[in-house]
Design a protein around this motif. Structure first.
Motif, short mmCIF file in Angstrom:
data_model
loop_
_atom_site.label_atom_id
_atom_site.label_comp_id
_atom_site.label_asym_id
_atom_site.label_seq_id
_atom_site.Cartn_x
_atom_site.Cartn_y
_atom_site.Cartn_z
N PHE A 1 62.25 59.15 92.68
CA PHE A 1 63.95 59.78 92.58
C PHE A 1 64.38 60.58 91.37
CE2 PHE A 1 65.08 55.63 95.72
CZ PHE A 1 64.94 57.26 96.36
N ALA A 2 63.27 59.48 90.06
CA ALA A 2 63.68 60.60 89.02
C ALA A 2 62.76 62.58 89.71
CB ALA A 2 62.97 59.81 88.15
N VAL A 3 62.03 62.20 89.88
CA VAL A 3 61.04 63.20 90.26
C VAL A 3 62.41 64.55 90.62
CG1 VAL A 3 58.96 64.88 91.09
CG2 VAL A 3 59.12 62.53 89.87
N GLY A 4 62.75 64.12 91.82
CA GLY A 4 64.04 64.19 92.41
C GLY A 4 65.16 65.09 91.86
N ALA A 5 65.22 63.78 90.83
CA ALA A 5 66.79 64.39 90.15
C ALA A 5 66.36 65.77 88.89
CB ALA A 5 66.98 63.08 88.75
N VAL A 6 65.30 65.77 88.76
CA VAL A 6 65.03 66.59 87.71
C VAL A 6 64.32 68.05 88.17
CG1 VAL A 6 62.08 67.49 86.65
CG2 VAL A 6 63.00 64.92 86.33
N ALA B 1 67.03 65.37 97.71
CA ALA B 1 67.54 64.60 98.88
C ALA B 1 65.60 65.01 99.30
CB ALA B 1 68.13 64.61 99.91
N VAL B 2 65.76 66.42 99.71
CA VAL B 2 64.46 66.98 100.03
C VAL B 2 63.37 66.27 98.98
CG1 VAL B 2 62.83 68.46 100.66
CG2 VAL B 2 65.32 69.07 101.10
N VAL B 3 63.06 66.27 97.69
CA VAL B 3 61.68 65.65 96.85
C VAL B 3 61.57 64.70 96.80
CG1 VAL B 3 61.20 66.47 94.37
CG2 VAL B 3 62.20 67.92 95.78
N SER B 4 62.38 63.85 96.79
CA SER B 4 62.84 62.09 96.57
C SER B 4 62.03 62.02 98.04
CB SER B 4 63.92 61.84 96.80
OG SER B 4 64.75 62.27 95.40
N VAL B 5 62.81 62.83 99.06
CA VAL B 5 62.19 61.45 100.76
C VAL B 5 60.99 62.25 100.59
CG1 VAL B 5 63.22 62.31 102.68
CG2 VAL B 5 64.30 61.45 101.54
N ALA B 6 60.60 63.55 100.62
CA ALA B 6 58.98 64.42 100.62
C ALA B 6 58.12 63.39 99.82
CB ALA B 6 58.92 65.41 100.59
N LEU B 7 58.64 62.54 98.76
CA LEU B 7 56.88 61.96 97.09
C LEU B 7 57.86 60.42 98.32
CD1 LEU B 7 58.31 63.43 94.37
CD2 LEU B 7 56.33 63.49 95.07
N VAL B 8 58.70 59.81 98.66
CA VAL B 8 58.45 58.81 99.69
C VAL B 8 57.73 58.88 100.11
CG1 VAL B 8 59.48 56.77 100.62
CG2 VAL B 8 60.68 58.17 98.57
#
Length: 136
Positions: A25-30, A50-57
């Motif tokens: 989620f921190a990477v998604g915020a960055v 949302a897209v980056v966080s969900v993709a990483l998870v």
């Protein structure tokens, strides 16, 4: 600026709890902070988050779980002796005997109670029970 503060805020529980999801989620915020710096609107920023966080998870978490559940590829101790070939020094049967395994003399017994191995024969170690090698 708020996205960077959020990234730091999400990084703190990552360190304290060791839950990698907070890092994702921190990477998604960055990524959203970069979007904001490039002039993206508020809706776009939240979509990027949302897209980056969900993709990483969705991608990293299954890989991490698979890695965590795999057994180590390198056996050590008595586990490393299983499957090794040894030379019979003294007759080996169900009652016992001696073998040379990895440069050391070991007590041994036959896996099959009816099998007998004579000195000079090659045997394979099936398992180690205490200080005794079980051979076939």
């Amino acid at each position: 600026m708020w996205w960077l503060i959020a990234a730091v805020g999400l990084g703190i529980p990552l360190v304290v709890t060791a839950m990698p999801e907070f890092g994702m989620f921190a990477v998604g915020a960055v990524a959203s902070a970069v979007t904001a710096a490039l002039g993206g609107g508020t809706v776009i920023q939240f979509l990027v988050f949302a897209v980056v966080s969900v993709a990483l998870v969705a991608v990293v978490r299954p890989l991490a779980n698979r890695h965590r559940t795999q057994s180590p590829g390198l056996a050590s101790g008595v586990d490393a002796l299983k499957g090794k070939t040894a030379t019979v020094l003294e007759r080996v049967d169900e009652g016992g005997g001696r073998i040379k395994l990895g440069g050391e003399v070991w007590s041994a017994r036959a896996f099959d109670g009816e099998q007998v191995y004579e000195p000079g024969q090659k045997v394979d170690v099936v398992e180690i029970e205490g200080a005794t090698a079980v051979v076939i």
